[in-house]
Design a protein around this motif. Structure first.
Motif, short mmCIF file in Angstrom:
data_model
loop_
_atom_site.label_atom_id
_atom_site.label_comp_id
_atom_site.label_asym_id
_atom_site.label_seq_id
_atom_site.Cartn_x
_atom_site.Cartn_y
_atom_site.Cartn_z
N ARG A 91 0.83 -1.20 0.00
CA ARG A 91 0.00 0.00 0.00
C ARG A 91 0.87 1.26 0.00
O ARG A 91 0.53 2.27 -0.59
CB ARG A 91 -0.89 -0.02 1.24
N GLU A 92 2.05 1.14 0.64
CA GLU A 92 2.95 2.29 0.66
C GLU A 92 3.66 2.48 -0.66
O GLU A 92 3.98 3.60 -1.05
CB GLU A 92 4.01 2.10 1.76
N GLU A 94 2.64 1.43 -3.77
CA GLU A 94 1.85 1.55 -4.98
C GLU A 94 0.52 2.21 -4.72
O GLU A 94 -0.21 1.79 -3.85
CB GLU A 94 1.56 0.15 -5.52
N THR A 95 0.24 3.23 -5.48
CA THR A 95 -1.12 3.72 -5.45
C THR A 95 -1.86 2.93 -6.51
O THR A 95 -1.34 1.96 -7.00
CB THR A 95 -1.16 5.23 -5.73
N GLU A 97 -5.65 1.19 -8.05
CA GLU A 97 -6.97 0.72 -7.64
C GLU A 97 -7.04 -0.79 -7.54
O GLU A 97 -6.22 -1.48 -8.12
CB GLU A 97 -7.96 1.09 -8.74
N GLU A 150 -8.46 -3.69 0.36
CA GLU A 150 -7.17 -4.26 -0.08
C GLU A 150 -7.24 -5.77 -0.26
O GLU A 150 -6.47 -6.35 -1.01
CB GLU A 150 -6.06 -3.94 0.93
N ARG A 172 -3.62 -4.44 -9.49
CA ARG A 172 -2.82 -4.26 -8.29
C ARG A 172 -2.67 -5.56 -7.49
O ARG A 172 -2.04 -5.59 -6.43
CB ARG A 172 -3.47 -3.17 -7.41
#
Ligand code: ADP
Ligand code: MG
Length: 238
Positions: A91-92, A94-95, A97, A150, A172
């Motif tokens: 999460r840190e 990669e931004t 969706e 997530e 993602r």
């Protein structure tokens, strides 16, 4: 090495593959963050079960894993703990969706059980989950997906329905778990499982858990996993 061998022997762990990470004998040795450690002990887990001792460090090292252990042996936490660590890291970085991890399992009841265990471990982590299963409200599922869950815990059929409705993107997804793989195949989900996994990026990490390892599952694992660590506990899988 002797120490590792005797630890495995005492827990009836058989582990094969290239450079298999060493097993741990306590959750503290997994070097988890403080929040996750607290959540694990608040959930009542003080000592890891054998499958957790070997599969969690292998998965945390980024390896693909085949985990064969009987029902009730603690396979859920063996993959949920690595999923949480992976999602927090990712999460840190990669931004973007869509979910970061997906767990495929055969039934709605099981998906709800996995989700409730995930929620216990993910407390205060800021990570969210969504269950995609038949009989649950699709609008609610879309809302959770929009909010940016997530982790997606799903049955193969409903998962494909929602992907087709453009409910989310798989761009993602970097971690995939097939839980109760034997039951998923026995229920006729092989085609769906294969199509879902092969639509996830090739640099994914793939974990497969099963109580039994019939030839069909061996073949599935061979086709979808890369140099896996193969772990079996007790007599399972022999
Ligand atoms: P499996 O998926 O192998 O059938 P589960 O993950 O569902 O097993 O775990 C079976 C039961 O044991 C659940 O009630 C779970 O909460 C509990 N459990 C799992 N690991 C531990 C642990 N390390 N300490 C205490 N209880 C555990
Ligand atoms: Mg299970």
């Amino acid at each position: 090495f002797d120490e590792v061998d005797s630890l495995r022997k005492s827990m009836e762990i058989s582990a094969t593959g290239i450079s298999v990470p060493r097993p741990v004998c306590s959750f503290a040795h997994l070097q988890l963050g403080e929040k996750l450690m607290t959540a694990i002990s608040r959930h009542g887990y003080s000592t890891p079960t054998p499958i957790q001792c070997q599969a969690a460090p292998a998965a945390l090292a980024g390896r693909d894993v085949i985990g064969i252990a009987e029902t009730g042996s603690g396979k859920t936490a063996a993959y949920l703990i690595p999923i949480i660590v992976h999602c927090l890291d990712q999460r840190e970085l990669e931004t973007g969706e869509g979910p970061i991890a997906i767990v495929l399992c055969p039934t709605r009841e099981l998906a709800l059980q996995i989700d409730s265990e995930f929620r216990a471990f993910a407390k205060n982590s800021g990570l969210g989950s969504v269950v995609l299963a038949g009989g649950l409200n699709k609008t609610d599922q879309f809302k959770l997906l929009r909010k940016g869950a997530e982790v997606c815990i799903a049955n193969p059929g409903r998962f494909i329905d929602i992907v087709k409705m453009k409910g989310f993107t798989l761009q993602r997804v970097t971690m995939v778990v097939l839980d109760e793989a034997d039951r998923m195949l026995a229920m006729g989900f092989e085609k769906q499982v294969r199509s879902i996994v092969t639509n996830v990026r090739p640099d994914r990490q793939t974990l497969l858990f099963s109580a039994t390892m019939p030839t069909k599952i061996e073949r599935l694992a061979r086709d979808l996993l890369k140099s896996p660590v193969r772990i079996s506990i007790g007599v399972a899988g022999h």
